[in-house]
Scaffold this active site. Structure first.
Site, PDB file in Angstrom:
ATOM      1  N   GLY A 254      53.432  -7.568  -0.720  1.00  0.00           N
ATOM      2  CA  GLY A 254      52.964  -7.942  -2.042  1.00  0.00           C
ATOM      3  C   GLY A 254      54.011  -7.555  -3.068  1.00  0.00           C
ATOM      4  O   GLY A 254      55.065  -7.060  -2.712  1.00  0.00           O
ATOM      5  N   SER A 255      53.729  -7.796  -4.338  1.00  0.00           N
ATOM      6  CA  SER A 255      54.663  -7.391  -5.390  1.00  0.00           C
ATOM      7  C   SER A 255      54.195  -7.934  -6.722  1.00  0.00           C
ATOM      8  O   SER A 255      53.429  -8.898  -6.790  1.00  0.00           O
ATOM      9  CB  SER A 255      56.091  -7.907  -5.142  1.00  0.00           C
ATOM     10  OG  SER A 255      56.622  -7.391  -3.955  1.00  0.00           O
ATOM     11  N   ASN A 256      54.692  -7.310  -7.784  1.00  0.00           N
ATOM     12  CA  ASN A 256      54.627  -7.868  -9.128  1.00  0.00           C
ATOM     13  C   ASN A 256      56.058  -8.084  -9.603  1.00  0.00           C
ATOM     14  O   ASN A 256      56.933  -7.251  -9.346  1.00  0.00           O
ATOM     15  CB  ASN A 256      53.935  -6.909 -10.100  1.00  0.00           C
ATOM     16  CG  ASN A 256      52.513  -6.575  -9.694  1.00  0.00           C
ATOM     17  OD1 ASN A 256      51.714  -7.471  -9.428  1.00  0.00           O
ATOM     18  ND2 ASN A 256      52.187  -5.290  -9.654  1.00  0.00           N
ATOM     19  N   ASN A 519      51.992 -12.562  -6.487  1.00  0.00           N
ATOM     20  CA  ASN A 519      51.580 -13.172  -5.216  1.00  0.00           C
ATOM     21  C   ASN A 519      50.402 -14.113  -5.398  1.00  0.00           C
ATOM     22  O   ASN A 519      49.478 -14.135  -4.573  1.00  0.00           O
ATOM     23  CB  ASN A 519      51.229 -12.085  -4.186  1.00  0.00           C
ATOM     24  CG  ASN A 519      52.259 -10.988  -4.125  1.00  0.00           C
ATOM     25  OD1 ASN A 519      51.954  -9.836  -4.373  1.00  0.00           O
ATOM     26  ND2 ASN A 519      53.492 -11.348  -3.817  1.00  0.00           N
TER      27      ASN A 519
END
Length: 809
Positions: A254-256, A519
């Site tokens: 995941g990530s921002n 995501n």
């Protein structure tokens, strides 16, 4: 009078590099340098430096928190310095990865040893099969852009030599990390090992997570009904990842990521926020922070995954970028219709094809320490390797991975690191087409921003997906029909390799305000310019998750100045404050509903029928500020309650306002206090706290720790932007006690005077529990503190913690 002219960006870069080298030499001459004691084989150089004669030269300048800044005159030396520095901090992790990639876990740890939830023997079979097939060697034999560039080949050769130099200088029996000190599996590495690691990283949403399932595949026994035991949770999660379906119970990737343009910042300069979410345990996907400099050629700072030779998320003087995990499909599972009576033959377009077989010898150490060789067989179809899961007398499943031919990723990242602006970054991605499974968000000194999914995505039309997708089995739902070539991948004329979408069909967006991703698919990269009409392989889930909604709300609040952080527009400080504000969207929109319910009903029935007094819990939630700070009281109770609630069924059934496609940014919201499932979930949460002998108003950091350090954040499905999942015993060195979430943080502003950057590597530079850099940055993370990056030669030289080594080989 001399001729007056305007310098190009490349000429400015070259001049800057030469000046930087001069400044470095002058500053280092006067700096106080703390260095390691040289080995007996090393010749003494200038005071405070360690020097050994040879053809490769590298300068390693370590600043506070152990961050290495590698400077060399060429790529051989740059790789040499990087490999040496990385080995100093994480020799055990890379040594362990190499054991896996060589298919030797059973040799050193025994055939019954476990890698996650699958056996090492199955994993070894897969990786031995890759080596015997010569897959990576074949890709290395290609010329760029398909194969690595000459610069990268030299970089990787140097990296291996630098790692081996550290082993030679230190000695395996004297390694500082007790986890691998004196162990026979710690050995010299080769460039092939590193390229195999790169190949494995590229396959992280394809073959790699299914490696044990591929290695353990075998046809059903003759005369049997062909039924198989249910797939493990690990296998189901891997299958979901490959098919582009997020498994809420699995912490995968995941990530921002935010890229803020000139219209979103007070200064009119661009900014980038990087916030990847990856596992904290295990070397495969941990980040290592570094600066890599060849004066006049390359000067890039950021982080790369363990064992990869480059910065993968970072910035140079003109450009900054980050990545988030793409929700696109990067592989396909095909259902094979088997020939009756022959489970190793299948039918395509009415014709029979036999699976190919490859025999793989795997060395296994038994409990007495004796070695023996086990012969294993791998099965392959026209689509790719066959899986063990779901293989019956009627059906088998095969994997086609869009990154099965990808070593181009490093070409792409090196070219991005050299890029002067977004145009050159885009050209780098279009030329090499090597980004494996991530979105890219970037900004440059012109104040522009850019989003793209340039990853390797199968060329499947929406009509094919509708016609070819089968119900499948419980273990492998939604596989494609492998019995007809009409369901095979197509291609684009501008695609570098067949079977994938080319640059002309990839989603892209340029903006002067912002692009953002958590995501959530490309559609709402910027709600003012929705990306629509994309193939289903890119955007099959337009609905926003809670974390994505919160991220967009944080940006909107900052641009309007309604978030409590001052006047509208981002600054460096408000960017950092937004990142670690630890808001919890599910609580902001639903906490009051739950408090109203429990105040009206102070005695609730739990799932087991027990009546539970929830007065104290209700008061704790009412006092809570709805933040997930490490010292927040109420956050731990809320996350436990919400986990229980998520287990009861689809959220829209217990949301006060269900999802509305016309309001994608603000629905669903609220919680139905009169729903029996809501009441039961709160009672169960209170019971859970009582069973653990925890007060209901325990601080979040009491139940979420790493090596004893309280951690902020929570899972993204609760609407936390700062994602963190951990238990009270995390950091003990065992995978079961691991953590997942925020790993490398970077907040950079691209000013006219150069980048101004703050970073944070949440688990520190070293995975060695005995290292001073094991948890030093974890403590900063717990207290919402950042590290000021040192990028220029002068900034590096004036670091009071500076340590310098000069290597020559």
């Amino acid at each position: 009078m001399g001729e007056s002219r305007t310098l190009t960006k490349r000429q400015k870069s070259s001049l800057t590099g030469r000046l930087a080298a001069i400044v470095t030499a002058l500053c280092l001459a006067s700096a106080t340098m703390a260095v390691q004691t040289p080995p007996s084989s090393a010749a003494s150089g200038a005071a405070g430096e360690r020097v050994a004669e040879g053809r490769r030269t590298a300068h390693i300048s370590r600043t506070e928190y152990g961050v290495p800044h590698i400077r060399a005159r060429d790529f051989d030396g740059l790789g040499y310095g990087y490999g040496y520095a990385f080995a100093q901090d994480n020799v055990c992790e890379l040594a362990d990865q190499v054991v896996t990639l060589r298919g030797e876990r059973s040799r050193f740890f025994g055939g019954d040893a476990q890698s996650g939830q699958e056996s090492d023997l199955a994993s070894d079979t897969y990786y031995k099969g890759l080596l015997r097939a010569g897959t990576v060697r074949r890709l290395l034999g290609q010329k760029a852009p398909l194969g690595p560039t000459t610069e990268l080949r030299r970089m990787v050769e140097g990296y291996a030599a630098g790692y081996n130099r550290y082993l030679r200088d230190t000695g395996v029996d004297k390694l500082p990390d007790p986890r691998c000190k004196g162990r026979p599996w710690v050995r010299s590495i080769t460039a092939l090992d590193l390229w195999s690691l790169v190949y494995d990283v590229n396959g992280a949403t394809g073959a790699a997570p299914l490696a044990p399932t591929i290695g353990d595949a075998k046809p059903p026994a003759a005369g049997g009904d062909g039924t198989k035991a249910a797939a493990t949770s690990g296998t189901r999660a891997a299958v979901a990842l490959v098919q582009g379906r997020r498994d809420p119970a699995a912490a995968a990737f995941g990530s921002n990521g935010w890229a803020l343009g000139r219209d979103a910042t007070r200064s009119g300069t661009a900014m980038v926020l990087a916030n990847p979410h990856l596992p904290w345990v295990g070397g495969n996907f941990r980040f290592y922070q570094v600066q890599l400099t060849i004066p006049g050629t390359l000067d890039v700072s950021g982080a790369g995954l363990y064992g990869t030779p480059l910065v993968l998320i970072g910035h140079n003087r003109e450009l900054a970028w980050t990545h988030t995990a793409s929700d696109a499909q990067h592989a396909s599972l095909y259902a094979l219709r088997l020939v009756p009576g022959d489970p190793t033959s299948y039918v395509v377009d009415g014709r029979t094809e036999r699976m190919k077989r490859r025999t793989v010898p795997v060395a296994v150490r038994d409990k007495n320490g004796e070695l023996s060789t086990v012969e294993r067989t791998l099965y392959t179809s026209r689509y790719g390797p066959v899986l063990s899961v779901g293989w019956t007398t009627k059906t088998a499943y095969a994997l086609r991975d869009a990154n099965a031919d990808n070593l181009r990723s490093m070409n792409t990242w090196l070219a991005m690191g050299k890029a002067d602006d977004l145009g050159e970054l885009r050209a780098a991605q279009d030329t090499y087409q090597g980004i494996p499974w991530t979105y890219t968000l970037a900004a440059d000194t012109g104040g522009d921003t850019y989003f793209t999914d340039s990853s390797s995505v199968p060329h499947l039309t929406d009509e094919q997906l509708a016609r070819c997708t089968l119900p499948g089995s419980e273990e492998v739902p939604g596989a494609l029909d492998g019995s007809t070539s009409a369901c095979a991948w197509g291609s684009d004329p501008d695609a570098l390799v067949p079977g994938v979408h080319g640059p002309s069909h990839q989603p892209r967006l340029n903006r002067t305000d912002y692009v953002a991703n958590s995501n959530n698919g490309p559609r709402y990269t910027n709600p003012q310019s929705p990306l629509t009409g994309l193939p289903g392989t890119y955007d099959d889930a337009p609905r926003l998750g809670q974390r994505a909604q919160l991220g967009l709300d944080m940006i909107a609040g900052r641009l309007a100045g309604t978030d409590g952080l001052g006047a509208p527009g981002f600054t460096r400080s408000t960017l950092r404050a937004s990142m670690l504000g630890n808001r919890v969207l599910s609580a902001e929109t639903g906490r009051d509903d739950v408090v109203g319910m429990c105040r009206a009903h102070p005695d609730l029935k739990a799932t087991d029928g027990t009546e539970v007094d929830v007065r104290e819990a209700c008061a704790a939630l009412a006092r809570w500020d709805t933040r997930a700070d490490a010292d927040s009281r109420g956050a731990a109770l809320w996350t436990t309650f919400f986990d229980r609630l998520l287990e009861t069924g689809p959220p829209d059934t217990w949301r006060r306002v269900p999802h509305d496609p016309a309001q994608p940014l603000t629905t669903p919201r609220g919680i139905k206090g009169d729903d029996v499932r809501v009441r039961r979930a709160l009672a169960d949460a209170v019971q859970d706290f009582a069973a653990r002998d925890l007060p209901v108003d325990s601080e979040l950091g009491d139940v979420q720790k790493w090596a004893g350090i309280p951690l902020p954040g929570c899972n993204g499905d609760k609407g936390c932007f700062n994602v963190l999942e951990a238990g009270p015993d995390s950091g003990t060195g065992t995978p079961a006690a691991g953590a997942f979430g925020t790993s490398f943080l970077m907040a950079v502003e691209l000013t006219p005077d150069g980048p101004r950057t703050h970073t944070l590597l949440t688990y520190g530079q070293s995975a060695n529990p005995a290292s001073p850099h094991y948890t030093d940055q974890t403590r900063l993370f717990s207290g919402k503190k950042w590290v000021t990056e040192r990028f220029t030669a002068a900034e590096i030289a004036h670091d009071p913690a500076l340590e310098v080594i000069t290597l020559r080989d």
